[in-house]
Design a protein around this motif. Structure first.
Motif, short mmCIF file in Angstrom:
data_model
loop_
_atom_site.label_atom_id
_atom_site.label_comp_id
_atom_site.label_asym_id
_atom_site.label_seq_id
_atom_site.Cartn_x
_atom_site.Cartn_y
_atom_site.Cartn_z
N ALA A 1 -5.49 4.86 1.99
CA ALA A 1 -6.79 5.42 2.35
C ALA A 1 -7.95 4.53 1.91
O ALA A 1 -9.06 4.64 2.45
CB ALA A 1 -6.94 6.81 1.74
N GLN A 2 -7.71 3.63 0.94
CA GLN A 2 -8.76 2.73 0.47
C GLN A 2 -8.95 1.51 1.38
O GLN A 2 -9.94 0.79 1.26
CB GLN A 2 -8.43 2.24 -0.94
N LEU A 3 -7.99 1.27 2.26
CA LEU A 3 -8.01 0.06 3.09
C LEU A 3 -8.69 0.34 4.42
O LEU A 3 -8.37 1.31 5.11
CB LEU A 3 -6.59 -0.45 3.32
N TRP B 1 -3.82 6.29 10.33
CA TRP B 1 -4.40 5.01 9.92
C TRP B 1 -3.91 3.89 10.83
O TRP B 1 -4.69 3.01 11.22
CB TRP B 1 -4.01 4.72 8.46
N ALA C 1 0.84 -1.20 0.00
CA ALA C 1 0.00 0.00 0.00
C ALA C 1 0.87 1.25 0.00
O ALA C 1 1.99 1.25 0.52
CB ALA C 1 -0.92 0.01 1.21
N HIS D 1 -2.68 -1.03 -3.50
CA HIS D 1 -3.76 -0.18 -3.00
C HIS D 1 -3.21 1.15 -2.51
O HIS D 1 -2.04 1.27 -2.17
CB HIS D 1 -4.49 -0.85 -1.82
N ARG D 2 -4.08 2.13 -2.46
CA ARG D 2 -3.82 3.33 -1.69
C ARG D 2 -4.22 3.04 -0.25
O ARG D 2 -5.23 2.40 0.01
CB ARG D 2 -4.62 4.51 -2.23
N GLN E 1 -1.02 5.60 -6.69
CA GLN E 1 -0.55 4.24 -6.42
C GLN E 1 0.87 3.97 -6.90
O GLN E 1 1.35 2.84 -6.84
CB GLN E 1 -1.50 3.17 -6.98
#
Length: 326
Positions: free
Chosen positions: A68-70, A97, A45, A65-66, A51
């Motif tokens: 922030a998407q997880l 996060w 990530a 992934h980014r 990305q």
């Protein structure tokens, strides 16, 4: 199957994350008889919106992934952070996060400067930790609740693992495999990749010589220069104080204030640094090195090296000597 999330901040050395992924994938390839699924699943990530992770070498890595998407509340086996990033915004994005995600992970790991982000998130409070030797003082100064140690390649304190600079993350990864699946698999992965499962001489970072220098020019700074040229002399506090016409008590106070180290510590570090340099750059015998650097005998030199560096002087020379001496 153990799912590993590797968070790769921008601008670092990409071989940290890609090397760790290769080591884990090698664990998947070995001894697969009877396995219904791979041992590890690795996801990368980034904090970057596109990305693409930019490495300091100029090469790029495409993340899965980014960050922030997880979802931070997803159950994960291991979260790794390789590096500390290039901006405060990126550091805050990771630490914010991470504070939410850490309770749902079995363990959290940092490589190199990633320890600063673990510390910023509060995960290192009250724990033993390490990082690259260049960042040790920064980590301790900014996060006094962390028990910073400069020697080991990596440290485990409960569910939190930290490692020193760059390739020490590979040593840590082998240790994770050993913890997860046992000695035999970790050994076989190391042998296949021509790595040490445990490096000879103990697990130790070798920093370059770092001697505390006086903050300004003056008698203490001049004395430090004299010490480096006279390491075989009597460098007791009394003699050093006499050299600049001070009482031993006042000299110790002034020297410590100006350099951040006691006279005894400075002398010990200067002698060790000089001995390391001579072992790296000359063919002098151990006895000659010991006498020239103020240790007196090869036996004393050996004792200091084994205590401070976990290696004998001969082993240190074998590992770090200048190639032209081979």
């Amino acid at each position: 199957m153990k799912n590993i999330l590797i968070i790769v901040p921008d601008g670092g050395m990409l071989f940290e994350s890609t090397g760790i992924a290769d080591i884990l994938m090698q664990a998947n390839r070995l001894h697969t008889e009877g396995l219904t699924q791979p041992r590890y699943s690795v996801t990368v990530a980034t904090t970057q919106p596109h990305q693409v992770i930019h490495g300091q070498s100029g090469l790029n890595l495409l993340a899965d992934h980014r960050l922030a998407q997880l979802a931070p509340d997803e159950t994960r086996d291991t979260i790794m952070i390789t590096g500390r990033g290039q901006s405060e915004d990126e550091a805050c994005a990771v630490t914010d996060w991470l504070r939410l995600a850490a309770p749902y992970a079995r363990r959290v790991v940092s490589i190199c400067g990633g320890a600063l982000l673990l510390a910023q998130s509060g995960l290192l409070d009250g724990r033993r930790a390490t990082t690259h030797w260049r960042l040790l003082e920064t980590l301790q100064a900014h996060f006094p609740r962390v028990k910073v140690e400069g020697g080991p390649l990596y440290i485990q304190d409960g569910p939190v693992w930290t490692s020193g600079g760059v390739s020490s993350g590979f040593d840590l990864t082998l240790a994770l495999i050993e913890e997860d699946y046992g000695f035999t698999l970790a050994r076989d992965v190391a042998q296949d990749l021509v790595m040490y499962l445990r490096r000879p001489g103990g697990q130790l970072q070798f920093s370059r010589y770092h001697l505390n220098q006086a903050r300004s020019s003056g008698p203490v700074s001049t004395l430090q220069t004299w010490i480096l040229s006279n390491l075989a002399a009597d460098l007791s506090v009394e003699k050093l104080a006499e050299h600049i016409a001070m009482s031993p008590r006042n000299f110790t106070r002034v020297f410590s204030r100006e350099t951040g180290a006691t006279p005894a510590r400075y002398v010990a570090e200067a002698r060790l640094a000089a001995a390391r340099h001579r072992l790296e750059q000359t063919t002098e015998t151990l006895e000659q090195v010991a006498v020239a650097t103020g240790f007196g005998s090869s036996l004393n030199l050996r004792r200091i090296f084994e205590k401070q560096l976990h290696l004998t002087p001969g082993e240190y020379r074998q590992r770090f000597h200048c190639r032209k001496m081979a």
